[in-house]
Design a protein around this motif. Sequence first.
Motif, mmCIF file in Angstrom:
data_model
loop_
_atom_site.group_PDB
_atom_site.id
_atom_site.type_symbol
_atom_site.label_atom_id
_atom_site.label_comp_id
_atom_site.label_asym_id
_atom_site.label_seq_id
_atom_site.Cartn_x
_atom_site.Cartn_y
_atom_site.Cartn_z
ATOM 1 N N GLU A 32 28.572 38.914 37.381
ATOM 2 C CA GLU A 32 28.534 39.881 36.046
ATOM 3 C C GLU A 32 29.706 40.225 35.427
ATOM 4 N N SER A 91 38.387 33.649 28.100
ATOM 5 C CA SER A 91 37.051 33.395 27.473
ATOM 6 C C SER A 91 37.335 31.327 27.529
ATOM 7 N N GLN A 116 34.684 45.087 24.847
ATOM 8 C CA GLN A 116 34.255 44.360 25.825
ATOM 9 C C GLN A 116 32.405 43.340 25.085
ATOM 10 N N ALA A 117 32.277 42.773 26.311
ATOM 11 C CA ALA A 117 31.291 41.586 25.372
ATOM 12 C C ALA A 117 29.932 42.307 25.396
ATOM 13 N N LYS A 168 24.360 40.735 27.183
ATOM 14 C CA LYS A 168 23.840 39.044 27.633
ATOM 15 C C LYS A 168 22.021 39.369 27.841
ATOM 16 N N ARG A 217 32.434 38.602 34.947
ATOM 17 C CA ARG A 217 33.517 38.288 33.787
ATOM 18 C C ARG A 217 32.547 37.889 33.426
ATOM 19 N N ARG A 218 32.616 37.996 31.691
ATOM 20 C CA ARG A 218 31.930 37.868 30.300
ATOM 21 C C ARG A 218 33.289 37.188 30.036
ATOM 22 N N SER A 219 32.468 36.118 28.285
ATOM 23 C CA SER A 219 33.411 35.740 27.547
ATOM 24 C C SER A 219 34.384 37.155 26.651
#
Length: 199
Positions: free
Chosen positions: A9, A141, A181-182, A185, A11-13
């Motif tokens: 969770e 990313s 922050q991303a 989602k 791990r985001r772009s």
Amino acid sequence: MTTFVDLAEKRRSIYALGTDSNYSKKDIENRIREVVKQVPSAFNSQTTRVVVLFDNANEKFWNHIYDVQQNVLEGDMWDMMSGIITGAKNGIGTVLFFEDKEAVEGMPAQGVRQEAYKQNNNANAQYAVWLALAEMDLGASLQHFNVGYEQGFDKGTKEMFHLPESYEMLAQMPFGSVEQQAGEKEHIDTDVQVKVFEN
């Protein structure tokens, strides 16, 4: 230590990158080495090759990508992607993901099956490295600039770092501290993604 689901969770772009980290470049290098070594591959073929760029090498790479892509991308696409390219230089480094064509051809598979195994091998490494960076509180990313072995699009990168001709670049992963922050989602229902049968 985080649980695996927490890590997945996390791990985001991340596109807004910086250079603030509690880990040294050597720490990051060693973690990437450890992870890539353990990545599964079809027939244990170990076809994936990874190149880690820091400092001047990182900036030189993204300057090259900028020069190449401004002649390829146009209009809104260039406006969007040029910002990603420029932002990639602001991070700590970049992981380049390659497949060694000679090793790929050595697998006991041909044609579309060989291509599928190659892509799977590399994707395993990409995700594993991305999770490892996230565990180190580093954002990243996954990009696909300047790829195209058959067309010679990655020739400039290989020449720049004196890499073997057999290397085929599949992706790039710029990484660094998370400066923004991303966003939220959205997820589709897990019942759509996952089917379970017992009979």
